[in-house]
Write an enzyme that holds these catalytic residues in place. Sequence first.
Site, PDB file in Angstrom:
ATOM      1  N   TYR A 158       6.615  38.276   3.038  1.00 31.21           N
ATOM      2  CA  TYR A 158       7.954  38.617   2.517  1.00 31.21           C
ATOM      3  C   TYR A 158       7.885  38.864   1.003  1.00 31.21           C
ATOM      4  O   TYR A 158       8.413  39.858   0.505  1.00 31.21           O
ATOM      5  CB  TYR A 158       8.937  37.494   2.857  1.00 31.21           C
ATOM      6  CG  TYR A 158      10.376  37.789   2.480  1.00 31.21           C
ATOM      7  CD1 TYR A 158      11.138  38.691   3.224  1.00 31.21           C
ATOM      8  CD2 TYR A 158      10.978  37.158   1.385  1.00 31.21           C
ATOM      9  CE1 TYR A 158      12.464  38.957   2.878  1.00 31.21           C
ATOM     10  CE2 TYR A 158      12.297  37.417   1.041  1.00 31.21           C
ATOM     11  CZ  TYR A 158      13.041  38.320   1.792  1.00 31.21           C
ATOM     12  OH  TYR A 158      14.344  38.586   1.452  1.00 31.21           O
ATOM     13  N   THR A 193      23.619  33.857   4.572  1.00 29.02           N
ATOM     14  CA  THR A 193      23.751  34.775   5.710  1.00 29.02           C
ATOM     15  C   THR A 193      22.882  34.247   6.857  1.00 29.02           C
ATOM     16  O   THR A 193      22.069  33.336   6.657  1.00 29.02           O
ATOM     17  CB  THR A 193      23.261  36.204   5.373  1.00 29.02           C
ATOM     18  OG1 THR A 193      21.825  36.183   5.310  1.00 29.02           O
ATOM     19  CG2 THR A 193      23.822  36.729   4.065  1.00 29.02           C
TER      20      THR A 193
HETATM   21  N1  LIG Z   1      20.022  36.260   2.659  1.00 26.73           N
HETATM   22  C1  LIG Z   1      19.196  35.976   1.663  1.00 26.73           C
HETATM   23  O1  LIG Z   1      18.962  34.793   1.297  1.00 26.73           O
HETATM   24  C2  LIG Z   1      18.546  37.074   0.871  1.00 26.73           C
HETATM   25  C3  LIG Z   1      17.978  36.779  -0.375  1.00 26.73           C
HETATM   26  C4  LIG Z   1      17.339  37.790  -1.093  1.00 26.73           C
HETATM   27  C5  LIG Z   1      17.288  39.070  -0.587  1.00 26.73           C
HETATM   28  N2  LIG Z   1      17.845  39.320   0.644  1.00 26.73           N
HETATM   29  C6  LIG Z   1      17.717  40.673   1.147  1.00 26.73           C
HETATM   30  O2  LIG Z   1      19.002  41.233   1.342  1.00 26.73           O
HETATM   31  C7  LIG Z   1      18.973  42.171   2.426  1.00 26.73           C
HETATM   32  C8  LIG Z   1      20.070  41.859   3.422  1.00 26.73           C
HETATM   33  O3  LIG Z   1      19.866  40.532   3.888  1.00 26.73           O
HETATM   34  P1  LIG Z   1      20.944  39.745   4.786  1.00 26.73           P
HETATM   35  O4  LIG Z   1      20.886  38.330   4.346  1.00 26.73           O
HETATM   36  O5  LIG Z   1      22.235  40.477   4.799  1.00 26.73           O
HETATM   37  O6  LIG Z   1      20.220  39.837   6.206  1.00 26.73           O
HETATM   38  P2  LIG Z   1      20.836  40.068   7.669  1.00 26.73           P
HETATM   39  O7  LIG Z   1      19.770  39.629   8.608  1.00 26.73           O
HETATM   40  O8  LIG Z   1      22.190  39.429   7.762  1.00 26.73           O
HETATM   41  O9  LIG Z   1      21.034  41.651   7.742  1.00 26.73           O
HETATM   42  C9  LIG Z   1      19.938  42.524   7.791  1.00 26.73           C
HETATM   43  C10 LIG Z   1      20.396  43.788   8.501  1.00 26.73           C
HETATM   44  O10 LIG Z   1      19.295  44.696   8.505  1.00 26.73           O
HETATM   45  C11 LIG Z   1      19.246  45.319   9.793  1.00 26.73           C
HETATM   46  N3  LIG Z   1      17.888  45.783  10.060  1.00 26.73           N
HETATM   47  C12 LIG Z   1      16.765  45.041  10.300  1.00 26.73           C
HETATM   48  N4  LIG Z   1      15.724  45.844  10.558  1.00 26.73           N
HETATM   49  C13 LIG Z   1      16.179  47.133  10.469  1.00 26.73           C
HETATM   50  C14 LIG Z   1      15.572  48.398  10.620  1.00 26.73           C
HETATM   51  N5  LIG Z   1      14.280  48.527  10.958  1.00 26.73           N
HETATM   52  N6  LIG Z   1      16.335  49.500  10.445  1.00 26.73           N
HETATM   53  C15 LIG Z   1      17.651  49.383  10.128  1.00 26.73           C
HETATM   54  N7  LIG Z   1      18.283  48.210  10.006  1.00 26.73           N
HETATM   55  C16 LIG Z   1      17.555  47.092  10.155  1.00 26.73           C
HETATM   56  C17 LIG Z   1      19.685  44.222  10.750  1.00 26.73           C
HETATM   57  O11 LIG Z   1      20.121  44.767  12.008  1.00 26.73           O
HETATM   58  C18 LIG Z   1      20.795  43.557   9.970  1.00 26.73           C
HETATM   59  O12 LIG Z   1      22.042  44.156  10.223  1.00 26.73           O
HETATM   60  C19 LIG Z   1      17.550  42.089   2.998  1.00 26.73           C
HETATM   61  O13 LIG Z   1      16.754  43.129   2.458  1.00 26.73           O
HETATM   62  C20 LIG Z   1      17.058  40.744   2.510  1.00 26.73           C
HETATM   63  O14 LIG Z   1      15.649  40.675   2.433  1.00 26.73           O
HETATM   64  C21 LIG Z   1      18.481  38.382   1.355  1.00 26.73           C
END
Ligand SMILES: NC(=O)c1ccc[n+]([C@@H]2O[C@H](COP(=O)([O-])OP(=O)(O)OC[C@H]3O[C@@H](n4cnc5c(N)ncnc54)[C@H](O)[C@@H]3O)[C@@H](O)[C@H]2O)c1
Length: 254
Positions: A158, A193
């Site tokens: 990651y 989330t």
């Molecule tokens: N939640 C956290 O703590 C956090 C922290 C830092 C960064 N992020 C980043 O923020 C972004 C969103 O995270 P989140 O917490 O909303 O996650 P989430 O799991 O709630 O949402 C991720 C979304 O991406 C979609 N997805 C996954 N693979 C896919 C693909 N191949 N094609 C299209 N869509 C796809 C999923 O269906 C989902 O709707 C991510 O890139 C994550 O790495 C999240």
Amino acid sequence: MSNVTKLSGKVAVVTGGAGGIGKVICQCFANEGARVILADLDETAAMRAISEIDCAENKVSYHFLDVANENSWQNLFKYVENQFSRLDIVVNNAGIYLFKDIEHTTLNDWNRVMSINATGVFLGTKLAIPLLRKTGGGSIVNMSSSSGITGSPFEGAYTASKGAVRLFTKSAALHTAKDNIRINSVHPATTDTSMVEVLWESGPDVKKMVTDAVPLGRLAQPIEIAKTVLFLASEDSSYMTGSELIVDGGMTAI
Ligand SMILES: NC(=O)c1ccc[n+]([C@@H]2O[C@H](COP(=O)([O-])OP(=O)(O)OC[C@H]3O[C@@H](n4cnc5c(N)ncnc54)[C@H](O)[C@@H]3O)[C@@H](O)[C@H]2O)c1
């Protein structure tokens, strides 16, 4: 609501728009007058998200997208061009999490994380450029993480994928600067989330430990990340490109 909106007349693609952060980004963009294409792999979750977003009908519409698949991106951008005749903003937000140290990470794990988190951002940036150029410019916001800045013993793949997003964003920004296409990255720490539920399930006190480690003493809420994305997507950040905005409650200041 004020009549002067930040994204009035703009067309935006938000990947991973069905997820915790993506849905709130779509809501913020719609509030600011954009027409939003919520692009996601999961149609059921996407339709649920759209039903929960409070906005005028047809402001937010769904299109299927697998960010790791080049044909899927080409189909999406063909649809955007035919339907809207312009593109102003792309938020490369879709991503997956992997809570594994490097010795437990299989090659398949590694390839899957890299293909969605890093290759997905590469494709979404590269293939958006011709359309944004036709519009006369635009903004791309790439979702990295605080885990794209600091290492973590249990997030080998990651962190590598999010570190790739960070530097890819800078190279892409330098490539497109003369075309008035700004490209920046966002670096949230743990945000409340469903993506991080696997962390909470890893031990009884993990959520408290992670929360207590944050200098601000709480996890980020999706709206706090979405507002940062809105800032980078809008003209409020008109002199920013190739930069990284850290939204981490002070984690990387330690
Ligand atoms: N939640 C956290 O703590 C956090 C922290 C830092 C960064 N992020 C980043 O923020 C972004 C969103 O995270 P989140 O917490 O909303 O996650 P989430 O799991 O709630 O949402 C991720 C979304 O991406 C979609 N997805 C996954 N693979 C896919 C693909 N191949 N094609 C299209 N869509 C796809 C999923 O269906 C989902 O709707 C991510 O890139 C994550 O790495 C999240």
